[in-house]
Scaffold this motif. Structure first.
Motif, PDB file in Angstrom:
ATOM      1  N   ASP A 149     -41.242 -34.378  37.259  1.00 53.52           N
ATOM      2  CA  ASP A 149     -42.272 -35.416  37.306  1.00 53.52           C
ATOM      3  C   ASP A 149     -42.028 -36.525  36.277  1.00 53.52           C
ATOM      4  O   ASP A 149     -42.868 -37.404  36.104  1.00 53.52           O
ATOM      5  CB  ASP A 149     -43.660 -34.798  37.064  1.00 53.52           C
ATOM      6  N   GLY A 150     -40.901 -36.446  35.587  1.00 52.40           N
ATOM      7  CA  GLY A 150     -40.570 -37.455  34.594  1.00 52.40           C
ATOM      8  C   GLY A 150     -41.248 -37.230  33.248  1.00 52.40           C
ATOM      9  O   GLY A 150     -41.171 -38.070  32.354  1.00 52.40           O
ATOM     10  N   LYS A 151     -41.920 -36.102  33.101  1.00 51.80           N
ATOM     11  CA  LYS A 151     -42.608 -35.794  31.852  1.00 51.80           C
ATOM     12  C   LYS A 151     -41.594 -35.264  30.834  1.00 51.80           C
ATOM     13  O   LYS A 151     -40.811 -34.355  31.136  1.00 51.80           O
ATOM     14  CB  LYS A 151     -43.680 -34.731  32.128  1.00 51.80           C
ATOM     15  N   GLU A 152     -41.621 -35.864  29.639  1.00 52.37           N
ATOM     16  CA  GLU A 152     -40.671 -35.445  28.599  1.00 52.37           C
ATOM     17  C   GLU A 152     -41.142 -34.185  27.890  1.00 52.37           C
ATOM     18  O   GLU A 152     -42.336 -34.005  27.654  1.00 52.37           O
ATOM     19  CB  GLU A 152     -40.501 -36.556  27.563  1.00 52.37           C
ATOM     20  N   ALA A 153     -40.191 -33.329  27.559  1.00 50.67           N
ATOM     21  CA  ALA A 153     -40.501 -32.126  26.788  1.00 50.67           C
ATOM     22  C   ALA A 153     -39.307 -31.798  25.902  1.00 50.67           C
ATOM     23  O   ALA A 153     -38.187 -32.262  26.146  1.00 50.67           O
ATOM     24  CB  ALA A 153     -40.809 -30.972  27.723  1.00 50.67           C
ATOM     25  N   ARG A 154     -39.575 -31.010  24.880  1.00 51.86           N
ATOM     26  CA  ARG A 154     -38.498 -30.611  23.961  1.00 51.86           C
ATOM     27  C   ARG A 154     -38.115 -29.158  24.177  1.00 51.86           C
ATOM     28  O   ARG A 154     -38.971 -28.316  24.422  1.00 51.86           O
ATOM     29  CB  ARG A 154     -38.925 -30.869  22.525  1.00 51.86           C
ATOM     30  N   TYR A 155     -36.819 -28.934  24.072  1.00 44.51           N
ATOM     31  CA  TYR A 155     -36.257 -27.604  24.290  1.00 44.51           C
ATOM     32  C   TYR A 155     -35.363 -27.224  23.119  1.00 44.51           C
ATOM     33  O   TYR A 155     -34.698 -28.093  22.540  1.00 44.51           O
ATOM     34  CB  TYR A 155     -35.434 -27.579  25.585  1.00 44.51           C
ATOM     35  N   GLY A 156     -35.352 -25.948  22.810  1.00 46.18           N
ATOM     36  CA  GLY A 156     -34.437 -25.416  21.798  1.00 46.18           C
ATOM     37  C   GLY A 156     -33.268 -24.760  22.505  1.00 46.18           C
ATOM     38  O   GLY A 156     -33.470 -23.919  23.379  1.00 46.18           O
ATOM     39  N   ALA A 157     -32.050 -25.159  22.143  1.00 52.66           N
ATOM     40  CA  ALA A 157     -30.865 -24.586  22.777  1.00 52.66           C
ATOM     41  C   ALA A 157     -29.911 -24.063  21.718  1.00 52.66           C
ATOM     42  O   ALA A 157     -29.746 -24.675  20.665  1.00 52.66           O
ATOM     43  CB  ALA A 157     -30.154 -25.640  23.623  1.00 52.66           C
ATOM     44  N   VAL A 158     -29.307 -22.912  21.994  1.00 51.86           N
ATOM     45  CA  VAL A 158     -28.264 -22.371  21.117  1.00 51.86           C
ATOM     46  C   VAL A 158     -26.986 -22.239  21.933  1.00 51.86           C
ATOM     47  O   VAL A 158     -26.999 -21.700  23.042  1.00 51.86           O
ATOM     48  CB  VAL A 158     -28.668 -21.006  20.509  1.00 51.86           C
ATOM     49  N   LEU A 159     -25.905 -22.790  21.386  1.00 50.65           N
ATOM     50  CA  LEU A 159     -24.615 -22.819  22.073  1.00 50.65           C
ATOM     51  C   LEU A 159     -23.546 -22.152  21.225  1.00 50.65           C
ATOM     52  O   LEU A 159     -23.634 -22.153  19.997  1.00 50.65           O
ATOM     53  CB  LEU A 159     -24.142 -24.263  22.281  1.00 50.65           C
ATOM     54  N   TYR A 160     -22.546 -21.667  21.915  1.00 52.68           N
ATOM     55  CA  TYR A 160     -21.344 -21.183  21.233  1.00 52.68           C
ATOM     56  C   TYR A 160     -20.173 -21.982  21.767  1.00 52.68           C
ATOM     57  O   TYR A 160     -19.958 -22.064  22.969  1.00 52.68           O
ATOM     58  CB  TYR A 160     -21.142 -19.696  21.501  1.00 52.68           C
ATOM     59  N   ASP A 161     -19.443 -22.628  20.856  1.00 50.51           N
ATOM     60  CA  ASP A 161     -18.293 -23.446  21.229  1.00 50.51           C
ATOM     61  C   ASP A 161     -17.051 -22.837  20.587  1.00 50.51           C
ATOM     62  O   ASP A 161     -16.946 -22.782  19.370  1.00 50.51           O
ATOM     63  CB  ASP A 161     -18.516 -24.879  20.738  1.00 50.51           C
ATOM     64  N   LYS A 162     -16.134 -22.371  21.413  1.00 50.41           N
ATOM     65  CA  LYS A 162     -14.928 -21.711  20.919  1.00 50.41           C
ATOM     66  C   LYS A 162     -13.930 -22.730  20.386  1.00 50.41           C
ATOM     67  O   LYS A 162     -13.875 -23.857  20.852  1.00 50.41           O
ATOM     68  CB  LYS A 162     -14.287 -20.928  22.064  1.00 50.41           C
ATOM     69  N   ASP A 163     -13.109 -22.290  19.413  1.00 45.25           N
ATOM     70  CA  ASP A 163     -12.096 -23.150  18.794  1.00 45.25           C
ATOM     71  C   ASP A 163     -11.022 -23.628  19.766  1.00 45.25           C
ATOM     72  O   ASP A 163     -10.396 -24.623  19.553  1.00 45.25           O
ATOM     73  CB  ASP A 163     -11.362 -22.368  17.698  1.00 45.25           C
ATOM     74  N   TRP A 164     -10.786 -22.852  20.796  1.00 42.25           N
ATOM     75  CA  TRP A 164      -9.631 -23.115  21.654  1.00 42.25           C
ATOM     76  C   TRP A 164     -10.021 -22.953  23.113  1.00 42.25           C
ATOM     77  O   TRP A 164     -11.022 -22.329  23.443  1.00 42.25           O
ATOM     78  CB  TRP A 164      -8.494 -22.157  21.282  1.00 42.25           C
ATOM     79  N   ARG A 165      -9.221 -23.577  23.990  1.00 40.91           N
ATOM     80  CA  ARG A 165      -9.423 -23.546  25.452  1.00 40.91           C
ATOM     81  C   ARG A 165     -10.761 -24.127  25.895  1.00 40.91           C
ATOM     82  O   ARG A 165     -11.180 -23.932  27.039  1.00 40.91           O
ATOM     83  CB  ARG A 165      -9.315 -22.114  25.998  1.00 40.91           C
TER      84      ARG A 165
END
Ligand SMILES: *[C@@H]1O[C@H](CO)[C@@H](O)[C@H](O)[C@H]1NC(C)=O
Length: 117
Positions: free
Chosen positions: A89-105
């Protein structure tokens, strides 16, 4: 006999050398305000939303990463973001995200993604 002992020492030395010094998870460090708009940070935030939508199919749209933290992880880094996104509906909201980014590939994982109250 001497050759096999030397071989064993070399193998042990290589093994010790290959053990990453970054293996111990570090503490969370805030990403400075002046770096939060960098395209690599914003790109990771966009990726997190795309990945979340693949799983949840809720069709939210990425706006921007508002703030974040980074920490060393085993053979990579973790990011913890506050992301601004819009729902259908175009309504803004905030989200918490946790990511893992590997060194390679370029391998990544979305560890968690949930609304921030
Ligand atoms: C980052 O971008 C947002 C939205 O465009 C803006 O409000 C903010 O001032 C920017 N921050 C910096 C440090 O440039």
């Amino acid at each position: 006999m001497r050759t096999s002992l030397l071989f064993a020492i070399v193998v042990v030395a290589i093994y010790i050398d290959a053990t990453p010094s970054t293996a111990v998870p570090d503490t969370w460090t805030p990403i400075p305000d002046k770096e939060i708009n960098d395209s690599d940070i914003q790109g990771l935030g966009g990726w997190a939303v795309t990945e979340h939508v693949k799983q949840a199919n809720d069709g939210i749209k990425f706006n921007r990463v508002v703030s974040g933290y980074i920490r060393k992880a085993y053979r990579g880094v973790n990011y913890r973001f506050v992301i601004d996104a819009s729902n259908k509906d175009g309504k803004e909201a905030r989200y918490g995200a946790v990511l893992y980014d590997k060194d390679w590939r370029g391998s990544r994982a979305l560890i968690s993604f949930k609304p921030v109250m």
